[in-house]
Each structure stands twice: as C-alpha cells, then as structure tokens.
Design a protein around this motif. Sequence first.
Motif, mmCIF file in Angstrom:
data_model
loop_
_atom_site.group_PDB
_atom_site.id
_atom_site.type_symbol
_atom_site.label_atom_id
_atom_site.label_comp_id
_atom_site.label_asym_id
_atom_site.label_seq_id
_atom_site.Cartn_x
_atom_site.Cartn_y
_atom_site.Cartn_z
ATOM 1 N N UNK A 15 0.825 -1.219 0.000
ATOM 2 C CA UNK A 15 0.000 0.000 0.000
ATOM 3 C C UNK A 15 0.851 1.259 0.000
ATOM 4 N N UNK A 16 0.313 2.319 -0.563
ATOM 5 C CA UNK A 16 0.999 3.605 -0.499
ATOM 6 C C UNK A 16 0.679 4.319 0.809
ATOM 7 N N UNK A 17 -0.396 3.933 1.458
ATOM 8 C CA UNK A 17 -0.811 4.545 2.702
ATOM 9 C C UNK A 17 -1.128 3.462 3.735
ATOM 10 N N UNK A 21 6.792 2.164 4.346
ATOM 11 C CA UNK A 21 6.550 3.535 4.813
ATOM 12 C C UNK A 21 5.313 4.146 4.158
ATOM 13 N N UNK A 22 4.857 5.234 4.719
ATOM 14 C CA UNK A 22 3.755 5.985 4.120
ATOM 15 C C UNK A 22 4.329 6.831 2.986
ATOM 16 N N UNK A 23 3.842 6.618 1.780
ATOM 17 C CA UNK A 23 4.285 7.372 0.610
ATOM 18 C C UNK A 23 3.058 7.730 -0.224
ATOM 19 N N UNK A 24 3.204 8.713 -1.093
ATOM 20 C CA UNK A 24 2.105 9.080 -1.997
ATOM 21 C C UNK A 24 2.115 8.239 -3.251
ATOM 22 N N UNK A 25 3.314 7.817 -3.666
ATOM 23 C CA UNK A 25 3.464 7.046 -4.893
ATOM 24 C C UNK A 25 4.795 6.302 -4.849
ATOM 25 N N UNK A 26 4.908 5.208 -5.596
ATOM 26 C CA UNK A 26 6.193 4.545 -5.779
ATOM 27 C C UNK A 26 6.201 3.860 -7.136
ATOM 28 N N UNK A 27 7.415 3.583 -7.623
ATOM 29 C CA UNK A 27 7.591 2.960 -8.931
ATOM 30 C C UNK A 27 8.410 1.676 -8.761
ATOM 31 N N UNK A 28 8.076 0.657 -9.537
ATOM 32 C CA UNK A 28 8.861 -0.574 -9.525
ATOM 33 C C UNK A 28 8.802 -1.226 -10.897
ATOM 34 N N UNK A 29 9.831 -1.903 -11.335
ATOM 35 C CA UNK A 29 11.119 -2.013 -10.646
ATOM 36 C C UNK A 29 11.850 -0.675 -10.662
#
Length: 182
Positions: free
Chosen positions: A77-79, A88-96
């Motif tokens: 989850x982002x939240x 962690x609490x983040x607004x967005x993430x990218x993978x890989x």
Amino acid sequence: VYAAGDNGLFISDDDGSTWTTVKYFQDFQDPEIALRPDVRVFSVTTTSDAVWAGTSDGLVRSQDRGATWRIFRVNIPVNPEEPSNRVPRVETFAYPNPFSPGSDQFVRIKYELASPTSVELKVFDFAMHRIRTMSVGMQSSGLRELTWDGLDRDGVRIANGPYFYAIEAGGETFWGKILVIE
C-alpha cells in the motif's frame, strides 16, 4: 493440456491435437489490471479447482479453464495503516526501480485516488525538462497503477540517469523518482 512458453500460455482441450494461445491476461475482477502484452509464461500447473501460471509479469489463476483470469502481485500500500521502515507511508512509488527499459520493458507506478478523477502522468529529466506526458483519463478510486515504457515524447528510449515523475489527479500532484539503468 497446458503448456508454458515464451510467447504465452498454450491450452489444448483435445490432448494436444489443436492449441489455443493465451497472450493477453486481464483481471476479471478489476479490468484495469492486466499483464503486459508480451508476457512470457515460465510455468503452469493445475490444482483440483484452478490453473495457475507463473509469468514474467505476475502470477495468474483461472478457475474456468482459461476463460477468465485473476492476477496476483505483491500489493504494497501507499498509505499503510501502520507505517514501518519496510512499508513507509508514501504518496506514490515505482517498480522495478532501478528500471531497465531494455529488459524490464516498462516501470509500474502505484498511487492511490480518494475519488474517481482524471489522471495525467508527466516525466521529467534531471534538469526538470518535461520529456513525456501521458493522459490516462478517468480512473476509479482506490489503489491504482499505470505504466511507462521508458520512451520520451518522440518515442526515443531515454538515457541512463535519474528521472522524476508527477501524477496529477483531482487537483493533487504526487511526485516520485525513477533511476534508469540499462
């Protein structure tokens, strides 16, 4: 009979005399989730009530002999309700991330929408020059995902280095970064 291959999943209902190829897997519960079209199927097995296939883009399951599919990926989850060092609490993430356009083919960008809204992705180089804009259109609320293929606005593969992205949705902007290494 089920067989895994570099260009899809092969299904035969007549002991191998004729074959149907499945190259496109879309989640029947959430049609916005799909595997990339060039997916490689590494393995396939059956259980008493399902067909399972391990692919280059996630695990899939069919409970109706390949007519519909459910896609399984690790969904971080982002939240999160209880943030930690691992989540962690983040607004967005990218993978890989780091991302290699040649071998990964695209990077997935996750974010969460509080309500249905129109979404736009903007990608910037290190000097903050916008190199690509993608209008995604209306998306429903909840955890969402979009993909970027590592190409600029002219369809040219980008160079190695750090890139920043902005997801604009419903008057909010979520920022993230992607390291590109070929």
